[in-house]
Design a protein around this motif. Structure first.
Motif, PDB file in Angstrom:
ATOM      1  N   UNK A 108      64.225  46.771  59.657  1.00  0.00           N
ATOM      2  CA  UNK A 108      63.802  46.010  58.479  1.00  0.00           C
ATOM      3  C   UNK A 108      63.539  44.569  58.929  1.00  0.00           C
ATOM      4  N   UNK A 109      62.341  44.013  58.617  1.00  0.00           N
ATOM      5  CA  UNK A 109      62.075  42.641  59.054  1.00  0.00           C
ATOM      6  C   UNK A 109      63.024  41.646  58.372  1.00  0.00           C
ATOM      7  N   UNK A 110      63.596  40.758  59.200  1.00  0.00           N
ATOM      8  CA  UNK A 110      64.543  39.786  58.658  1.00  0.00           C
ATOM      9  C   UNK A 110      64.237  38.408  59.219  1.00  0.00           C
ATOM     10  N   UNK A 165      57.490  43.046  53.798  1.00  0.00           N
ATOM     11  CA  UNK A 165      57.449  44.482  53.519  1.00  0.00           C
ATOM     12  C   UNK A 165      56.352  44.773  52.497  1.00  0.00           C
ATOM     13  N   UNK A 166      56.254  43.882  51.523  1.00  0.00           N
ATOM     14  CA  UNK A 166      55.294  44.091  50.442  1.00  0.00           C
ATOM     15  C   UNK A 166      53.861  43.906  50.922  1.00  0.00           C
ATOM     16  N   UNK A 167      53.624  42.838  51.680  1.00  0.00           N
ATOM     17  CA  UNK A 167      52.233  42.658  52.114  1.00  0.00           C
ATOM     18  C   UNK A 167      51.822  43.768  53.081  1.00  0.00           C
ATOM     19  N   UNK A 168      52.754  44.239  53.899  1.00  0.00           N
ATOM     20  CA  UNK A 168      52.418  45.389  54.769  1.00  0.00           C
ATOM     21  C   UNK A 168      52.090  46.617  53.931  1.00  0.00           C
ATOM     22  N   UNK A 213      49.798  38.998  56.407  1.00  0.00           N
ATOM     23  CA  UNK A 213      51.254  38.875  56.471  1.00  0.00           C
ATOM     24  C   UNK A 213      51.777  37.485  56.128  1.00  0.00           C
ATOM     25  N   UNK A 214      50.905  36.492  56.082  1.00  0.00           N
ATOM     26  CA  UNK A 214      51.347  35.146  55.724  1.00  0.00           C
ATOM     27  C   UNK A 214      52.223  34.533  56.805  1.00  0.00           C
ATOM     28  N   UNK A 269      55.011  34.031  59.129  1.00  0.00           N
ATOM     29  CA  UNK A 269      56.084  34.860  59.675  1.00  0.00           C
ATOM     30  C   UNK A 269      56.878  34.078  60.724  1.00  0.00           C
ATOM     31  N   UNK A 270      56.812  32.751  60.636  1.00  0.00           N
ATOM     32  CA  UNK A 270      57.449  31.929  61.665  1.00  0.00           C
ATOM     33  C   UNK A 270      58.971  32.067  61.682  1.00  0.00           C
ATOM     34  N   UNK A 271      59.546  32.479  60.541  1.00  0.00           N
ATOM     35  CA  UNK A 271      61.003  32.612  60.518  1.00  0.00           C
ATOM     36  C   UNK A 271      61.463  34.022  60.865  1.00  0.00           C
ATOM     37  N   UNK A 272      60.480  34.888  61.173  1.00  0.00           N
ATOM     38  CA  UNK A 272      60.827  36.284  61.457  1.00  0.00           C
ATOM     39  C   UNK A 272      61.666  36.396  62.730  1.00  0.00           C
ATOM     40  N   UNK A 273      62.699  37.205  62.642  1.00  0.00           N
ATOM     41  CA  UNK A 273      63.580  37.477  63.779  1.00  0.00           C
ATOM     42  C   UNK A 273      62.783  38.239  64.844  1.00  0.00           C
ATOM     43  N   UNK A 274      63.061  37.955  66.103  1.00  0.00           N
ATOM     44  CA  UNK A 274      62.335  38.661  67.176  1.00  0.00           C
ATOM     45  C   UNK A 274      62.614  40.149  67.112  1.00  0.00           C
TER      46      UNK A 274
END
Ligand code: WTA
Length: 571
Positions: A541-543, A554-557, A563-564, A566-571
């Protein structure tokens, strides 16, 4: 923006001149309509029920027409007053005092309404729970409110984890109750012995009256706390927006487990002294049109999901019933599609009037009135006494046609007074003197408001508000699920459906049986209306780096959108 307009109705309604009233109205003046303005003695139960029961011209008028598959019953204002007096005496004899929280967890029935008013008459705070709630949902709400008493049925008792609830002293059972032992109270037996005379507890306008739990995007449900003062707005919107008039028969389809079912299923009609119809059991087009026909309903308040359902069944069904008594139709809870309004115009030869408000606001704020030209797709304009605007994230007002936060100048009569025991949560709603709704919208040059969506992850499925966090929490309690992210996925009939993304624990394989088992787990452990209709298994799950589930991603996918950020997305 839609060019089309549905013209205002004739002058036969309670708000003939909206613009003029908007300029001159103030809530202090409106308070003069209430008997407590002279006596100083206040209780919403008195204004809604006893006042009519004391009036020789009103007491024999039917207050409640109740109909369900297996039961049909009517109560006059006098009968409702006496029955709620009896229950108030039962509550007193069981040690319930002013300010205690008394929860009601049962299907709609005449007993529900008698007990509800009994609770208010002793000055206690009522907490209605939706009957679809299962164990976890019931426990969370009773725990948070420290409820002292629960009124329920023997059938629903199995969903109440009594042993986990140390503050719960009494359980009142409505129905064939076996094994009435310590702490359990037999409703019918006690009612039979109770006097029907009761000295109502006079309270302060700012004393607690009602708690409705509602979902945000994070954390446990919030206890939205309302006070007796809300009646000023319930009454006034009942007049202006529902257009209630002497002799009306009114039907609001919402369950009192949700705020619409109390503010507009109980208070607005009875404060205005009109006959109220309550239909128990499940929705079927025949039962619904049948109720409008049988009871000669004149004012009907429902929701887009229901109208869409009726639309999908077609006009032929409408024609099998005599709906000529209906003169005013309203909608709330979700965006009302222009298509539905046009269909309503054809099928019922009436406009459907959209109204906007929230659990937290306690009553309607932005509405379409009989006196107003309707722009299909717009929620209408603020009621007199309410200032609405669109603000940015700093609480600064935005010009027309610009999207932003839908906000209301704080301080209307029915506004929540607290989030139970969570002052910081309550404060977080306010910015720069505005109550910020969390809905995004814009206002056109003529002052009509247009809903655009939620700014947070709150899901609106069939008009019912579901917090993704609660569903995710239940999902990961299932032995096979390691992580879960839950979103609202657009759906033509329900507005949104609940879709869950899950990652599986080591040793579990995806299969139809497993997914169905997980769905059932949420359905039976938490709440039927909150069970995901779709479950998709993913690797992870993206966090965010701080561990927050990125539901937006999750919603845009899911929707195939960009995806807007995503700079804070965990690697
Ligand atoms: C949504 C129900 C579009 C909105 C009374 C709001 C609406 C949430 C409308 C509150 C409407 C309510 N058009 N959306 N006319 N009315 N909503 O607390 O997102 O269950 O914030 O209160 O429903 O839901 P709640």
């Amino acid at each position: 923006m839609s060019e089309s307009v549905l013209k205002a109705k004739s002058n036969q309604h309670n708000l003939v001149n909206y613009e003029e009233t908007y300029q001159n109205f103030n809530w202090e003046e409106a308070k003069k309509a209430f008997s407590w303005n002279d006596t100083g003695k206040v209780n919403i139960a008195y204004e809604a029920v006893d006042r009519h029961a004391e009036n020789p011209d009103k007491k024999d008028q039917v207050a409640l027409h109740y109909v369900a598959l297996d039961r049909k019953e009517s109560l006059t204002f006098e009968q409702l007053s006496l029955k709620s007096n009896q229950f108030a005496n039962v509550l007193k004899s069981q040690g319930i005092e002013k300010g205690d929280r008394v929860f009601l967890f049962m299907p709609r029935s005449p007993e529900f309404y008698a007990s509800f008013f009994g609770v208010l008459k002793v000055g206690a705070i009522a907490g209605p729970l939706f009957e679809a709630f299962m164990e976890q949902a019931v426990q969370d709400r009773l725990e948070d409110s420290e409820a002292k008493m629960l009124i329920t049925t023997p059938e629903l008792l199995s969903r109440v984890p009594v042993k986990e609830l140390p503050n719960l002293e009494k359980v009142v059972l409505v129905g064939e109750a076996k094994d009435i032992s310590n702490g359990y109270v037999d409703y019918h037996k006690e009612m039979d012995q109770a006097s029907d005379q009761f000295n109502i507890e006079w309270v302060d306008l700012e004393d607690g009256m009602l708690i409705h739990y509602t979902s945000g995007s994070t954390g446990k449900p919030k206890g939205v706390y309302h006070v007796h003062n809300a009646m000023v707005q319930h009454y006034q919107t009942g007049k202006w927006v529902l257009d209630l008039q002497e002799g009306d028969v009114y039907w609001c389809t919402a369950d009192p487990g949700w705020v619409t079912g109390t503010s507009y299923g109980i208070f607005a009609p009875w404060l205005n002294g009109v006959t109220n119809v309550v239909v128990g059991g499940r929705f079927t087009p025949e039962a619904w049109y049948g109720a409008l026909d049988d009871y000669n309903v004149s004012v009907w308040y429902s929701a887009p999901t229901a109208f869409r359902k009726l639309m999908s069944i077609g006009e032929e069904t409408v024609k099998q019933f005599d709906l000529s008594s209906v003169r005013h139709i309203l909608s709330v809870g979700e965006p009302l599609n222009p298509k539905v309004i046009y269909w309503g115009k054809k099928a019922f030869e009436l406009r459907i009037h959209d109204t906007w408000w929230m659990t937290e606001t306690g009553a309607q704020l932005i509405c379409n009135y009989p006196s107003m030209d309707i722009r299909p797709g717009s929620m209408g304009k603020p009621i007199p006494g309410v200032v609405a605007s669109i603000v940015d994230d700093q609480g600064e007002e935005l010009p027309p046609n610009q999207m932003g936060n839908l906000a209301i100048k704080a301080g209307w009569p029915s506004m929540m007074r607290a989030i139970y025991k969570r002052p910081e949560k309550y404060e977080s709603y306010f910015l720069n003197g505005w109550y910020v709704s969390g809905d995004s919208a814009y206002r056109d040059e003529d002052g009509y408001f247009w809903f655009q969506g939620r700014l947070d992850d709150v899901i609106n499925t069939s008009g019912e508000r579901v917090g993704p966090f609660e569903v995710e929490s239940k999902l990961i309690e299932h032995e096979a699920v390691s992580e879960a992210g839950v979103i609202g996925k657009p759906d033509p009939e329900r507005g949104e459906i609940i879709k869950a993304f899950i990652a599986l624990n080591e040793g579990y394989e995806e299969s139809d049986e497993l997914l169905e088992d997980i769905r059932q787990y949420v359905k039976t452990g938490f709440a039927a209306h909150a069970a995901p209709r779709e479950i998709e298994v993913t690797e992870a799950i993206p966090k965010t780096r701080s561990g927050k589930i990125m539901r937006r991603l999750l919603k845009s996918r899911e929707l195939g959108l960009p995806e807007g950020d995503t700079s804070t997305l965990e690697e």
